[in-house]
Motif scaffolding. Structure first.
Motif, PDB file in Angstrom:
ATOM      1  N   PHE A  57     -22.818  79.694   0.443  1.00 35.39           N
ATOM      2  CA  PHE A  57     -24.109  80.114   0.108  1.00 35.39           C
ATOM      3  C   PHE A  57     -24.300  81.056   1.381  1.00 35.39           C
ATOM      4  CE2 PHE A  57     -28.403  80.411   1.986  1.00 35.39           C
ATOM      5  CZ  PHE A  57     -28.987  80.982   0.898  1.00 35.39           C
ATOM      6  N   LEU A  58     -23.885  80.892   2.452  1.00 33.02           N
ATOM      7  CA  LEU A  58     -24.086  81.544   3.869  1.00 33.02           C
ATOM      8  C   LEU A  58     -23.022  82.516   3.933  1.00 33.02           C
ATOM      9  CD1 LEU A  58     -24.491  78.699   6.708  1.00 33.02           C
ATOM     10  CD2 LEU A  58     -26.196  80.198   5.604  1.00 33.02           C
ATOM     11  N   ALA A  59     -21.876  82.389   3.256  1.00 34.00           N
ATOM     12  CA  ALA A  59     -20.652  83.230   3.304  1.00 34.00           C
ATOM     13  C   ALA A  59     -21.206  84.377   2.371  1.00 34.00           C
ATOM     14  CB  ALA A  59     -19.556  82.542   2.845  1.00 34.00           C
ATOM     15  N   ASN A  60     -21.906  84.058   1.259  1.00 31.70           N
ATOM     16  CA  ASN A  60     -22.182  85.006   0.322  1.00 31.70           C
ATOM     17  C   ASN A  60     -23.270  85.953   0.762  1.00 31.70           C
ATOM     18  OD1 ASN A  60     -20.426  83.909  -1.600  1.00 31.70           O
ATOM     19  ND2 ASN A  60     -21.991  82.781  -2.725  1.00 31.70           N
ATOM     20  N   GLU A  61     -24.175  85.441   1.681  1.00 31.58           N
ATOM     21  CA  GLU A  61     -25.042  86.253   2.201  1.00 31.58           C
ATOM     22  C   GLU A  61     -24.551  87.337   3.147  1.00 31.58           C
ATOM     23  OE1 GLU A  61     -27.910  83.694   4.237  1.00 31.58           O
ATOM     24  OE2 GLU A  61     -29.281  83.819   2.624  1.00 31.58           O
ATOM     25  N   GLY A  62     -23.541  86.905   4.084  1.00 33.56           N
ATOM     26  CA  GLY A  62     -22.906  87.579   4.843  1.00 33.56           C
ATOM     27  C   GLY A  62     -22.009  88.865   4.106  1.00 33.56           C
ATOM     28  N   GLU A  63     -21.733  88.612   2.960  1.00 31.16           N
ATOM     29  CA  GLU A  63     -21.094  89.681   2.118  1.00 31.16           C
ATOM     30  C   GLU A  63     -21.434  90.536   1.515  1.00 31.16           C
ATOM     31  OE1 GLU A  63     -16.988  86.789   1.094  1.00 31.16           O
ATOM     32  OE2 GLU A  63     -18.382  87.514  -0.535  1.00 31.16           O
ATOM     33  N   GLU A  64     -22.800  90.546   1.445  1.00 28.81           N
ATOM     34  CA  GLU A  64     -23.599  91.580   0.780  1.00 28.81           C
ATOM     35  C   GLU A  64     -23.465  92.905   1.242  1.00 28.81           C
ATOM     36  OE1 GLU A  64     -25.930  91.287  -1.746  1.00 28.81           O
ATOM     37  OE2 GLU A  64     -26.053  89.022  -2.287  1.00 28.81           O
ATOM     38  N   TYR A  65     -23.409  93.160   2.477  1.00 31.45           N
ATOM     39  CA  TYR A  65     -23.295  94.395   2.949  1.00 31.45           C
ATOM     40  C   TYR A  65     -21.838  94.911   2.719  1.00 31.45           C
ATOM     41  CZ  TYR A  65     -22.680  98.177   6.636  1.00 31.45           C
ATOM     42  OH  TYR A  65     -22.340  99.341   7.032  1.00 31.45           O
ATOM     43  N   LEU A  66     -21.111  94.154   2.782  1.00 33.13           N
ATOM     44  CA  LEU A  66     -19.650  94.336   2.537  1.00 33.13           C
ATOM     45  C   LEU A  66     -19.384  94.824   1.144  1.00 33.13           C
ATOM     46  CD1 LEU A  66     -16.356  94.741   3.425  1.00 33.13           C
ATOM     47  CD2 LEU A  66     -16.387  92.228   2.662  1.00 33.13           C
ATOM     48  N   ILE A  67     -20.148  94.217   0.236  1.00 35.15           N
ATOM     49  CA  ILE A  67     -19.826  94.664  -1.206  1.00 35.15           C
ATOM     50  C   ILE A  67     -20.602  95.932  -1.555  1.00 35.15           C
ATOM     51  CG2 ILE A  67     -20.351  93.820  -3.542  1.00 35.15           C
ATOM     52  CD1 ILE A  67     -19.691  91.127  -2.708  1.00 35.15           C
ATOM     53  N   ASP A  68     -21.778  96.170  -0.828  1.00 34.92           N
ATOM     54  CA  ASP A  68     -22.386  97.443  -1.142  1.00 34.92           C
ATOM     55  C   ASP A  68     -21.587  98.531  -0.794  1.00 34.92           C
ATOM     56  OD1 ASP A  68     -24.835  96.207  -1.959  1.00 34.92           O
ATOM     57  OD2 ASP A  68     -25.689  96.284   0.111  1.00 34.92           O
ATOM     58  N   GLN A  69     -20.617  98.210   0.126  1.00 31.65           N
ATOM     59  CA  GLN A  69     -19.690  99.347   0.468  1.00 31.65           C
ATOM     60  C   GLN A  69     -18.566  99.580  -0.508  1.00 31.65           C
ATOM     61  OE1 GLN A  69     -20.672 100.780   3.336  1.00 31.65           O
ATOM     62  NE2 GLN A  69     -21.887  99.059   3.124  1.00 31.65           N
ATOM     63  N   TYR A  70     -18.308  98.490  -1.217  1.00 33.77           N
ATOM     64  CA  TYR A  70     -17.445  98.647  -2.158  1.00 33.77           C
ATOM     65  C   TYR A  70     -17.667  99.138  -3.636  1.00 33.77           C
ATOM     66  CZ  TYR A  70     -14.652  94.834   0.242  1.00 33.77           C
ATOM     67  OH  TYR A  70     -13.938  94.221   1.037  1.00 33.77           O
ATOM     68  N   TYR A  71     -18.999  99.486  -3.657  1.00 30.75           N
ATOM     69  CA  TYR A  71     -19.632  99.981  -4.998  1.00 30.75           C
ATOM     70  C   TYR A  71     -19.167 101.473  -4.876  1.00 30.75           C
ATOM     71  CZ  TYR A  71     -22.521  95.966  -6.006  1.00 30.75           C
ATOM     72  OH  TYR A  71     -23.056  94.942  -6.405  1.00 30.75           O
ATOM     73  N   LEU A  72     -18.535 102.069  -4.065  1.00 25.65           N
ATOM     74  CA  LEU A  72     -18.174 103.313  -4.008  1.00 25.65           C
ATOM     75  C   LEU A  72     -16.743 103.634  -4.585  1.00 25.65           C
ATOM     76  CD1 LEU A  72     -19.746 104.849  -0.793  1.00 25.65           C
ATOM     77  CD2 LEU A  72     -20.098 106.000  -2.786  1.00 25.65           C
ATOM     78  N   LEU A  73     -16.086 102.646  -4.728  1.00 25.09           N
ATOM     79  CA  LEU A  73     -14.701 102.606  -5.042  1.00 25.09           C
ATOM     80  C   LEU A  73     -14.631 102.709  -6.561  1.00 25.09           C
ATOM     81  CD1 LEU A  73     -13.557  99.455  -2.924  1.00 25.09           C
ATOM     82  CD2 LEU A  73     -13.096 101.879  -2.481  1.00 25.09           C
ATOM     83  N   ASP A  74     -13.399 103.237  -7.012  1.00 23.91           N
ATOM     84  CA  ASP A  74     -13.271 103.269  -8.368  1.00 23.91           C
ATOM     85  C   ASP A  74     -13.377 101.700  -9.086  1.00 23.91           C
ATOM     86  OD1 ASP A  74     -10.707 102.253  -8.326  1.00 23.91           O
ATOM     87  OD2 ASP A  74     -10.017 104.293  -8.174  1.00 23.91           O
ATOM     88  N   ALA A  75     -13.515 101.640 -10.399  1.00 25.27           N
ATOM     89  CA  ALA A  75     -13.472 100.221 -10.884  1.00 25.27           C
ATOM     90  C   ALA A  75     -12.327  99.389 -10.550  1.00 25.27           C
ATOM     91  CB  ALA A  75     -13.988 100.564 -12.547  1.00 25.27           C
ATOM     92  N   GLU A  76     -11.151  99.967 -10.829  1.00 25.92           N
ATOM     93  CA  GLU A  76     -10.001  99.151 -10.667  1.00 25.92           C
ATOM     94  C   GLU A  76      -9.970  98.518  -9.185  1.00 25.92           C
ATOM     95  OE1 GLU A  76      -5.009  99.387 -10.873  1.00 25.92           O
ATOM     96  OE2 GLU A  76      -6.310 100.996 -11.685  1.00 25.92           O
ATOM     97  N   ASP A  77     -10.263  99.393  -8.112  1.00 26.24           N
ATOM     98  CA  ASP A  77     -10.361  99.292  -6.872  1.00 26.24           C
ATOM     99  C   ASP A  77     -11.262  98.037  -6.230  1.00 26.24           C
ATOM    100  OD1 ASP A  77      -7.903 100.442  -6.107  1.00 26.24           O
ATOM    101  OD2 ASP A  77      -8.961 102.306  -5.335  1.00 26.24           O
ATOM    102  N   PHE A  78     -12.485  98.495  -6.888  1.00 26.33           N
ATOM    103  CA  PHE A  78     -13.760  97.525  -6.794  1.00 26.33           C
ATOM    104  C   PHE A  78     -13.430  96.174  -7.410  1.00 26.33           C
ATOM    105  CE2 PHE A  78     -17.625  95.499  -8.500  1.00 26.33           C
ATOM    106  CZ  PHE A  78     -18.431  95.577  -7.369  1.00 26.33           C
ATOM    107  N   SER A  79     -12.709  96.143  -8.581  1.00 29.20           N
ATOM    108  CA  SER A  79     -12.376  94.801  -9.126  1.00 29.20           C
ATOM    109  C   SER A  79     -11.326  93.828  -8.299  1.00 29.20           C
ATOM    110  CB  SER A  79     -12.030  94.855 -10.601  1.00 29.20           C
ATOM    111  OG  SER A  79     -12.139  93.779 -11.357  1.00 29.20           O
ATOM    112  N   ARG A  80     -10.627  94.608  -7.847  1.00 31.41           N
ATOM    113  CA  ARG A  80      -9.558  94.050  -6.879  1.00 31.41           C
ATOM    114  C   ARG A  80     -10.078  93.376  -5.743  1.00 31.41           C
ATOM    115  NH1 ARG A  80      -6.651  98.151  -5.737  1.00 31.41           N
ATOM    116  NH2 ARG A  80      -5.756  98.306  -7.935  1.00 31.41           N
ATOM    117  N   LYS A  81     -11.019  94.100  -5.302  1.00 34.75           N
ATOM    118  CA  LYS A  81     -11.494  93.737  -3.851  1.00 34.75           C
ATOM    119  C   LYS A  81     -12.271  92.281  -4.123  1.00 34.75           C
ATOM    120  CE  LYS A  81     -10.898  96.949  -0.862  1.00 34.75           C
ATOM    121  NZ  LYS A  81     -10.223  96.974   0.700  1.00 34.75           N
TER     122      LYS A  81
END
Length: 461
Positions: free
Chosen positions: A121-145
């Motif tokens: 739960f705590l790790a997921n909270e910390g990852e929210e910002y990181l995943i927000d950056q991933y949304y700019l990637l294309d679908a294949e790279d986003f899925s891989r990350k």
């Protein structure tokens, strides 16, 4: 999340777990530092199982007979968190409300699954910002990350299971906690990507991208109140409705312009796919509340929506709540008389809302001492509007603040006591005026509603 640190956490869990006792009884207790309430309440789903008062040492305890193994949650107002309980558990916790989740630690029989889910739960909270950056990637790279982050958590779970063998149900819920968290982000991706990349259309995604859907379940009661599972379902049905709604919705700029059609479509999809009743009830409630509170559709369309809602979900456990919301919204449509709610003025006199707005243009806004930032911001806004839009009288209605504090705050915030009132019955006020969100304002003229869903910042430019 630092992988090595979480490995260290898992392997430093004190001692080896005792074998589960044959007793069907469960003990769950602990200590709360800096308590914010006098009680701890234990829930299974949305049903209260038991309540325990804190003793003189801020400790609580539950002794439970023959409980159902699975996910529960405990509430120490205003915070709440998961706890997994199994027959024979003797589980303790300690936390400090200053850092509620970060300070929480479980010990005793059953600690392994609970500390793992807390760390996730705590790790997921910390990852929210990181995943927000991933949304700019294309679908294949986003899925891989995203898959890489998921696999790391699953590896940690497998390591934990080797060191401290979990039950089948514990493994199932812990796995779902990880998997549905990342599936949720995959459902959001097409819409987030379009908005952040400023592309004109939502990207068309392949069957391979959505391959994770083949393993999802709509019929597991044990997961109904698991937060990532529920959040996934909300995003999933929003995605399915958007992608399949090729007629009637008039989708433009990533928004369904025909909100009635779109939300009816969503209800029908949920009805056709979800089997587990409690999950279906909760998802139906989510659609209804979202539509009724946020769309502000015409009264005719609201009536049609409610007919469909009742037809598909007539025995919904939330039906009374939705009906009350529906009636409240019907009663505050334009040109209707503002509800006959009584509030108290600075001198202690009871005054009705219609009498306050009689013979003048009035803006009712709402505030509470519990949210100091909101109070400071809205006070500045009212002072500004009083100068810029002087044809209106700006009337503040305070909620859930004691009398002495309310009176002392008015001069401190530069609010005119003559136009300030207190709601004596917050529940009645909220139900009648649909006070949501807190920036909401109601514009009235000579006792009649002009706009019951205004925004104190957006309605006046």
């Amino acid at each position: 999340m630092n992988k090595s640190l979480l490995y260290l956490f898992l392997f430093l869990l004190a001692g080896c777990s005792e074998s589960k006792k044959n007793s069907p009884n469960v003990f769950f207790g602990g200590e709360i530092v800096n308590p914010t309430s006098k009680h701890v309440v234990l829930y299974k789903g949305d049903v209260v199982i038991d309540s325990s008062a804190l003793d003189a040492n801020n400790r609580f305890s539950f002794k439970l007979d023959s409980i159902e193994d699975g996910l529960y949650h405990f509430k120490h107002a205003p915070e709440l968190q998961y706890v997994y309980l199994d027959k024979g558990d003797s589980l303790m916790l300690r936390l400090n409300t200053v850092d509620f989740d970060e300070s929480l630690v479980f010990s005793g029989t059953g600690e392994e699954i609970n500390n793992f889910m807390l760390e996730i739960f705590l790790a997921n909270e910390g990852e929210e910002y990181l995943i927000d950056q991933y949304y700019l990637l294309d679908a294949e790279d986003f899925s891989r990350k995203v898959d890489s982050l998921q696999q790391m958590k699953l590896d940690l779970l497998n390591d934990l299971n080797l060191e401290f063998p979990l039950t089948k149900k514990e493994m199932e819920i812990a796995t779902a906690d990880v998997v549905y968290n990342y599936a949720k982000f995959k459902e959001r991706y097409p819409f987030k990507h379009k908005r952040l990349s400023k592309e004109k259309t939502v990207p068309k995604l392949t069957k391979e991208y959505y391959a994770y859907r083949k393993d999802l379940t709509y019929n597991n009661k044990d997961l109904t109140y698991l937060r990532p599972y529920y959040e996934f379902m909300v995003n999933h049905f929003g995605n399915l409705s958007y992608m399949s709604c090729t007629h009637g919705c008039d989708i433009k700029d990533n928004m369904a312009k025909n909100h009635l059609h779109f939300n009816k479509h969503k209800l029908k999809l949920i009805d056709s796919l979800v089997i587990e009743k409690e999950l279906k009830d909760n998802l139906f409630r989510n659609v209804a509340v979202d539509y009724l509170l946020k769309v502000h559709d015409t009264e005719e369309n609201i009536n049609i929506f409610m007919e469909v809602f009742h037809a598909l979900s007539g025995n919904n456990k939330h039906i009374a709540e939705i009906d009350d919301l529906y009636e409240g919204i019907k009663n505050i449509q334009p040109n209707k008389r503002i509800p006959e709610i009584k509030v108290t003025n600075f001198n202690g006199d009871k005054v009705s809302l219609p009498s306050i707005s009689k013979d003048r243009k009035t803006v009712f806004y709402f505030w509470s001492a519990a949210n100091k930032k909101h109070l400071n911001d809205i006070s500045k806004r009212i002072r500004y509007l009083t100068q810029q839009e002087p044809s209106y009288t700006y009337v503040g209605i305070n909620v859930e603040t004691n009398l002495d504090e309310w009176k002392s705050l008015l001069p401190m915030e530069g609010l005119d006591a003559e136009n300030q009132y207190r709601a004596d019955n917050f529940e009645e006020l909220t139900k009648a005026l649909i006070v949501y969100p807190m920036n909401k304002c109601i514009i009235a003229e000579n006792e009649l509603i002009v706009d019951a869903f205004g925004d104190i910042y957006r309605s006046f430019k």
